[in-house]
Design an enzyme around this catalytic site. Sequence first.
Site, PDB file in Angstrom:
ATOM      1  N   VAL A  15      -0.754   6.715 -11.644  1.00  0.00           N
ATOM      2  CA  VAL A  15       0.631   6.505 -11.196  1.00  0.00           C
ATOM      3  C   VAL A  15       1.619   7.189 -12.142  1.00  0.00           C
ATOM      4  O   VAL A  15       2.592   7.814 -11.707  1.00  0.00           O
ATOM      5  CB  VAL A  15       0.938   4.997 -11.045  1.00  0.00           C
ATOM      6  CG1 VAL A  15       2.370   4.786 -10.574  1.00  0.00           C
ATOM      7  CG2 VAL A  15      -0.027   4.339 -10.078  1.00  0.00           C
ATOM      8  N   LYS A  97       1.491  -5.408  -9.619  1.00  0.00           N
ATOM      9  CA  LYS A  97       1.549  -6.580  -8.728  1.00  0.00           C
ATOM     10  C   LYS A  97       0.902  -7.826  -9.315  1.00  0.00           C
ATOM     11  O   LYS A  97       1.391  -8.938  -9.135  1.00  0.00           O
ATOM     12  CB  LYS A  97       0.936  -6.260  -7.362  1.00  0.00           C
ATOM     13  CG  LYS A  97      -0.455  -5.647  -7.376  1.00  0.00           C
ATOM     14  CD  LYS A  97      -0.428  -4.148  -7.273  1.00  0.00           C
ATOM     15  CE  LYS A  97      -1.680  -3.555  -7.866  1.00  0.00           C
ATOM     16  NZ  LYS A  97      -2.129  -2.341  -7.266  1.00  0.00           N
ATOM     17  N   ILE A 128       5.528   2.490   1.102  1.00  0.00           N
ATOM     18  CA  ILE A 128       6.307   1.791   2.151  1.00  0.00           C
ATOM     19  C   ILE A 128       7.441   1.009   1.479  1.00  0.00           C
ATOM     20  O   ILE A 128       7.181   0.146   0.636  1.00  0.00           O
ATOM     21  CB  ILE A 128       5.426   0.815   2.968  1.00  0.00           C
ATOM     22  CG1 ILE A 128       4.221   1.525   3.584  1.00  0.00           C
ATOM     23  CG2 ILE A 128       6.259   0.111   4.036  1.00  0.00           C
ATOM     24  CD1 ILE A 128       3.273   0.614   4.350  1.00  0.00           C
ATOM     25  N   GLY A 179      -8.676   7.511  -7.212  1.00  0.00           N
ATOM     26  CA  GLY A 179      -7.626   6.798  -7.957  1.00  0.00           C
ATOM     27  C   GLY A 179      -6.936   5.712  -7.137  1.00  0.00           C
ATOM     28  O   GLY A 179      -5.857   5.256  -7.487  1.00  0.00           O
ATOM     29  N   GLU A 182      -8.438  -0.418  -8.150  1.00  0.00           N
ATOM     30  CA  GLU A 182      -8.067  -0.981  -9.451  1.00  0.00           C
ATOM     31  C   GLU A 182      -9.184  -0.686 -10.443  1.00  0.00           C
ATOM     32  O   GLU A 182     -10.322  -0.438 -10.041  1.00  0.00           O
ATOM     33  CB  GLU A 182      -7.892  -2.499  -9.321  1.00  0.00           C
ATOM     34  CG  GLU A 182      -6.824  -2.930  -8.341  1.00  0.00           C
ATOM     35  CD  GLU A 182      -5.443  -2.406  -8.719  1.00  0.00           C
ATOM     36  OE1 GLU A 182      -4.975  -2.719  -9.817  1.00  0.00           O
ATOM     37  OE2 GLU A 182      -4.834  -1.687  -7.909  1.00  0.00           O
ATOM     38  N   ASP A 193      -5.861  -8.236  -4.825  1.00  0.00           N
ATOM     39  CA  ASP A 193      -4.757  -7.274  -4.888  1.00  0.00           C
ATOM     40  C   ASP A 193      -3.807  -7.457  -3.691  1.00  0.00           C
ATOM     41  O   ASP A 193      -2.586  -7.520  -3.859  1.00  0.00           O
ATOM     42  CB  ASP A 193      -5.343  -5.854  -4.906  1.00  0.00           C
ATOM     43  CG  ASP A 193      -4.273  -4.788  -4.962  1.00  0.00           C
ATOM     44  OD1 ASP A 193      -3.741  -4.550  -6.062  1.00  0.00           O
ATOM     45  OD2 ASP A 193      -3.954  -4.216  -3.912  1.00  0.00           O
ATOM     46  N   LYS A 197       0.293  -8.801  -3.636  1.00  0.00           N
ATOM     47  CA  LYS A 197       1.378  -8.118  -2.917  1.00  0.00           C
ATOM     48  C   LYS A 197       2.025  -9.069  -1.918  1.00  0.00           C
ATOM     49  O   LYS A 197       3.251  -9.093  -1.762  1.00  0.00           O
ATOM     50  CB  LYS A 197       0.828  -6.873  -2.213  1.00  0.00           C
ATOM     51  CG  LYS A 197       0.361  -5.802  -3.199  1.00  0.00           C
ATOM     52  CD  LYS A 197      -0.478  -4.736  -2.517  1.00  0.00           C
ATOM     53  CE  LYS A 197      -0.957  -3.687  -3.507  1.00  0.00           C
ATOM     54  NZ  LYS A 197      -2.029  -2.850  -2.987  1.00  0.00           N
ATOM     55  N   GLY A 294      -2.475   5.655  -4.481  1.00  0.00           N
ATOM     56  CA  GLY A 294      -2.513   7.062  -4.898  1.00  0.00           C
ATOM     57  C   GLY A 294      -1.329   7.392  -5.781  1.00  0.00           C
ATOM     58  O   GLY A 294      -0.273   6.750  -5.686  1.00  0.00           O
TER      59      GLY A 294
HETATM   60  N1  HSE Z   1      -5.772  -0.706  -5.695  1.00  0.00           N
HETATM   61  C1  HSE Z   1      -4.573  -0.679  -4.911  1.00  0.00           C
HETATM   62  C2  HSE Z   1      -4.933  -0.393  -3.470  1.00  0.00           C
HETATM   63  C3  HSE Z   1      -3.637   0.359  -5.446  1.00  0.00           C
HETATM   64  O1  HSE Z   1      -6.045   0.078  -3.225  1.00  0.00           O
HETATM   65  O2  HSE Z   1      -4.129  -0.663  -2.585  1.00  0.00           O
HETATM   66  C4  HSE Z   1      -2.271   0.319  -4.849  1.00  0.00           C
HETATM   67  O3  HSE Z   1      -1.624  -0.897  -5.104  1.00  0.00           O
END
Ligand code: HSE
Length: 395
Positions: A15, A97, A128, A179, A182, A193, A197, A294
């Site tokens: 990132v 997050k 988004i 990439g 996580e 994850d 969010k 990404g």
């Molecule tokens: N590991 C997370 C995903 C990265 O695959 O959505 C983006 O938050």
Amino acid sequence: MEKKITLGIFGFGCVGQGLYNVLHHTKGINATIKKICIKHKYKKRPIDASFFTTDRNVLLNDPEIDVIVELIDDVPAAYEIVKTALKKKKAVVSANKKMIAEHFEELLQLQAENKVSFLYEASCCASIPIIRNLEEYYDNELLNSVEGILNGSTNYILTHIFQHNKSFEKALKEAQELGFAESDPRLDVEGYDAKYKLMIILVHAFGIVLHPGDVFNYGIQHLNDFDIRYAKEKNMTIKLIAKCRKVGNRVYALCMPKFVPVSDTLNKVNYEYNGLILEGAFSETQFFMGKGAGGNSTGSAVLSDISALTYDYKYEYKKMDQHLNYKYSNDHILEVFVRHNGKDVINPNDFESISVRYASSEYSYIIGKINLQQLISMKWLTSREINVILTENNT
Ligand code: HSE
């Protein structure tokens, strides 16, 4: 009036480099990078060594740096950095997050006490612009639900399984190499994850701040060929979805795999893309889709937050101010498909009703209605022999 800002960045991974790249190619944004704090001093990097330091205080104590951009994946370290920066009245942009979901209450307090901005659009569905839309566009809308695909890696894996017959392991490896995943991919695969969010979305959609333990997450780690075959035979795919919905004055939330008919909107969301369907009392339904993981897509959301800081943008947490007083509750009936191996661990009495029972020498399944609260307490959830998938009939 637009002001000039000086950035101190923590992290130069996927990132961080994405941000550097988008910042470099964007004209007209009044922001410059002064220093980047990294962990490994001797790693080869594509930009001049003079940008880098391993001492976090070089950034945090520099009075010229007015914005800290936190892009590391060490949660305790990120939390310390963000806390210190806010206390020093530096604005902060973060994509973390997990850190935000775990410390929401305190981070809200720190922003208020220090009267500084803390922006985190990139933490939720990368490209988004969901947080800013919830804050600004839906500020007075009575939302009924936000539902969607909030994790790019698992969506990448599921797309490859369903469209290209790829194995789970191979698709996960690719998601890691690209990439998207996580550094601990269990966070993606087990639904954590997407849940983090969702928790951020809950604050901006319904004004509800929760602790991660309050929201149920069940990932795709138990998925097997039988489940995939079942979905395909019924002209469906499986997507890992996260949703929060208001029913009366109560809101429930969850992150679980779901059977999705091929004609469904969410089936347009493939690979590392994320998609969100919002349902409002007056605006009815809208669909947002974009890259959810990404470097460049996440970097673009970080850049948008940096740009917002040039005109002193702050989240106002409008849904919290409106005192909507929604109660969070997991007391909600779901229809689920439970695949098992025929051994007697599933007690039908735990279900409100069972509509289908199927048994074969290979695998068995039941389809039935169960209260989410009850489901969460089931010991068999951790069994590798069992998989639970929401049916397509859940609204
Ligand atoms: N590991 C997370 C995903 C990265 O695959 O959505 C983006 O938050």
